[in-house]
Design an enzyme around this catalytic site. Sequence first.
Site, PDB file in Angstrom:
ATOM      1  CB  ILE A   1     -33.814 -32.550 -34.594  1.00  0.00           C
ATOM      2  CG1 ILE A   1     -35.187 -32.117 -35.164  1.00  0.00           C
ATOM      3  CG2 ILE A   1     -33.476 -33.957 -35.054  1.00  0.00           C
ATOM      4  CD1 ILE A   1     -36.364 -32.897 -34.644  1.00  0.00           C
ATOM      5  CG  ASP A   2     -28.826 -30.166 -33.088  1.00  0.00           C
ATOM      6  OD1 ASP A   2     -28.930 -30.977 -34.022  1.00  0.00           O
ATOM      7  OD2 ASP A   2     -28.145 -29.134 -33.162  1.00  0.00           O
TER       8      ASP A   2
END
Length: 404
Positions: free
Chosen positions: A172-173
């Site tokens: 997700i980062d």
Amino acid sequence: MASGKGLFHDLVVVELASVLAGPSVGQFFAELGARVIKIENAKTNGDVTRRWKLPSEAKETMVSAYFSAANWGKESVCLDLSDSSMKKAVYQIIRQADVVLASFKPGDAEKLGLDFASLVKVNPSLVYGSITGYGKEVARAGYDAVLQAEAGFMYLNGEKGGAPLKMPVALIDLLAAHQLKEGLLAALYLKEKTGKGQLVEVSLLRAAIASLANQGTNYLVAGVAPERMGSEHPNIVPYGTVFQTADGKELVLAIGDDRQFSALCTILGQPELASQDSFKTNSARVANREALTQKLKELVAQQNRDPFLHHLNRQNVPAGAIHTVPEALAQEGAGPQLLQGKNGQAAGIRQIAFVLEGEGEASLTPPPVLGAHSWQVLQELGKVSEQQLEVLERKGTVKGRQAI
């Protein structure tokens, strides 16, 4: 820092970000030739990933493997962001910047006077990129593992009937970082047209939801709530399933159309399989997934992996070996992505995987030790005298001396 030319060789980027998402955007700009100044907090001893070390890394190592994942080509300035004299110096640096990257916890940027509303008064043409967990209205910090859980990724990841699993990278980062890069490039284009600064905001949650792709639309359009399927694909068969070969190795097939499936069956010595009503079309294969998968596992188990893959690739049947990370990095095509550290060892991975025809590639310095450029940058851009720096260093307000 980046040396040599690059598309953004005249761009100055100030990075007020830590961990992975924001710093990877900073390295992206460095790889395109920008000067990237990473401002780290002296109170917390800089970016926390400097201390995220594997047991095999020496304790005295000043740059961790994790930090090396997203901090090539930067200058490190370590100072106390809450000190008034340092805030004045940071403002002076930002007056000369084109882009600011920020990943503060909710409310922290405002407390420090480092939010967009404060900085655009200092530099009206500033492009400010902000990453939050859930948006600026939600006072909650975002963490990749939590977002993987909340956005459905962990629920979908894992074997059928098994437990949810986190992805082995901070997915997700990385997705949020890509969204921020795109937003910043759009903002820089607007700045060229209007001369005005822009605020670009990305939340981990929205980046994750945007990346649910076909899994999300399977539910929104077809009303089917996706379930864990291991490596299999809900819409295509055989696609993603892991097969073991006679020599104990593993491979994956990615059959996207009926021609490819027919060629696979011919190579496996069972051409008639492709003409059976149960397997003739992708829709039929999806409906009869379990029977087909079992049959294919029996047939693939009679093959040795490398010769089998050679035949598949010659017939344009999508398939590949399941590699370890060392094997993946050793592939010929992976070479251009590797950044070389000391003694010729690969010590980093490029953020950029594209080639701009006619643009020279900027060479990058290795990830900096904490505060390696504090004095240099604060004197050059922050307009802080050497005498002031000596006093501030004794107080612990500034860390580091000359560039290393």
